[in-house]
Design a protein around this motif. Structure first.
Motif, mmCIF file in Angstrom:
data_model
loop_
_atom_site.group_PDB
_atom_site.id
_atom_site.type_symbol
_atom_site.label_atom_id
_atom_site.label_comp_id
_atom_site.label_asym_id
_atom_site.label_seq_id
_atom_site.Cartn_x
_atom_site.Cartn_y
_atom_site.Cartn_z
ATOM 1 N N ILE A 190 -38.695 14.081 -24.017
ATOM 2 C CA ILE A 190 -40.032 13.698 -23.590
ATOM 3 C C ILE A 190 -40.985 14.846 -23.905
ATOM 4 N N ASP A 191 -42.033 14.575 -24.648
ATOM 5 C CA ASP A 191 -42.986 15.605 -25.077
ATOM 6 C C ASP A 191 -44.328 15.395 -24.382
ATOM 7 N N THR A 220 -42.999 7.290 -21.404
ATOM 8 C CA THR A 220 -43.967 7.798 -22.372
ATOM 9 C C THR A 220 -43.352 9.008 -23.061
ATOM 10 N N PHE A 221 -43.138 8.938 -24.366
ATOM 11 C CA PHE A 221 -42.323 9.924 -25.059
ATOM 12 C C PHE A 221 -43.135 11.058 -25.688
ATOM 13 N N GLY A 222 -44.396 10.859 -26.044
ATOM 14 C CA GLY A 222 -45.176 11.905 -26.689
ATOM 15 C C GLY A 222 -44.829 12.062 -28.160
ATOM 16 N N TYR A 227 -35.742 8.669 -28.246
ATOM 17 C CA TYR A 227 -34.707 8.066 -27.418
ATOM 18 C C TYR A 227 -33.597 7.602 -28.347
ATOM 19 N N LEU A 228 -32.463 8.287 -28.294
ATOM 20 C CA LEU A 228 -31.316 7.945 -29.130
ATOM 21 C C LEU A 228 -30.295 7.208 -28.272
ATOM 22 N N SER A 241 -37.585 5.064 -29.450
ATOM 23 C CA SER A 241 -38.775 5.272 -28.630
ATOM 24 C C SER A 241 -40.002 4.581 -29.201
ATOM 25 N N GLY A 242 -39.947 4.198 -30.468
ATOM 26 C CA GLY A 242 -41.107 3.672 -31.168
ATOM 27 C C GLY A 242 -41.805 4.701 -32.037
ATOM 28 N N ASN A 243 -41.384 5.973 -31.914
ATOM 29 C CA ASN A 243 -42.014 7.051 -32.690
ATOM 30 C C ASN A 243 -41.439 7.202 -34.085
ATOM 31 N N GLY A 244 -40.230 6.712 -34.296
ATOM 32 C CA GLY A 244 -39.568 6.925 -35.583
ATOM 33 C C GLY A 244 -39.090 8.339 -35.782
#
Length: 248
Positions: A190-191, A220-222, A227-228, A241-244
């Motif tokens: 989490i960032d 909320t990952f930042g 998330y693995l 996480s949706g961030n790729g």
């Protein structure tokens, strides 16, 4: 490998959980197996959280084991979470001239039959030094340390620093003797957001010593967050996480 519910005393349990973890990933030290990713621009280098579930393999006991780290390119610039050869748990960071963080637990972690949930919450904006780095194992905060150097207020680490390689299961500066050996599940970074241990798990209502995983997919990952869940055998480092922010 399904993830069981975990009692805080680290004894396997058959209790049902409201959230089932379907998969883990196996790291073999003999294969020098690990995952890595070069981080991008962070949301906030003063606030971040690292959370994962771990089951140690028997052969690593008293051998030390790397869990997560950021590489500064030499032995004096790094950030790391690892087991020492004495089986205590260490969180350390150095900036080249001195240790800016050094927490080593009095407690030993030698149970190879159970899963440990390890969560480290960083918030160096806090005025009280012991609030700047908090370590939780199976839902309970660790407060007894043989070494307890806390970071200065507003300190920024090599952890969550852009352009730096962050590795799961490998010591930052290449000490192969400390590479990971065991099972890992539900790795979360989490960032930029201050989190709570209850974002990642909960104690069972009927058996309050049992620590159980929770669904983390809606956190909320930042920017550098990930998330693995290790569910895709063809792409084990796939970020959900949706961030790729995939690890290779």
């Amino acid at each position: 490998m399904p993830l069981p519910t975990i009692p805080s005393g680290n004894v396997s349990s058959g209790l049902a959980t409201g959230y089932n973890v379907a998969n883990s990933v196996r790291f073999n030290r003999s294969d020098d197996s690990y995952m890595s990713r070069t981080f991008g621009t962070p949301t906030n280098r003063k606030k971040f959280t690292i959370s994962f579930w771990l089951k140690r393999s028997r052969i690593t006991i008293s051998g030390g084991m790397a869990l997560f780290g950021s590489d500064g390119g030499n032995t004096s610039i790094f950030g790391t979470i690892h087991f020492n050869p004495q089986d205590d748990l260490a969180i350390q960071a150095a900036n080249g001239s001195s240790d800016i963080l050094n927490l080593i637990t009095d407690r030993k972690f030698r149970d190879v039959g159970a899963w440990y949930h390890i969560c480290v919450i960083f918030d160096t904006t806090q005025s009280t030094n012991t609030d700047r780095v908090k370590l939780y194992v199976n839902g309970t905060q660790e407060t007894s340390f043989s070494s307890n150097t806390y970071p200065s207020q507003n300190e920024e680490f090599l952890f969550n620093m852009g352009t730096k390689v962050h590795s799961i299961g490998k010591f930052p500066y290449g000490a192969d003797v400390l590479s990971i050996d065991g099972y890992l599940a539900e790795f979360v970074f989490i960032d930029g957001t201050t989190t709570s241990i209850t974002d990642f798990g909960e104690f069972d209502e009927d058996s309050p010593t049992i620590w159980k995983p929770k669904d983390v997919s809606e956190l909320t990952f930042g920017n550098n967050g990930c998330y693995l869940d290790f569910e895709d055998s063809g792409d084990l480092g796939d970020d959900e996480s949706g961030n790729g922010n995939d690890f290779t």
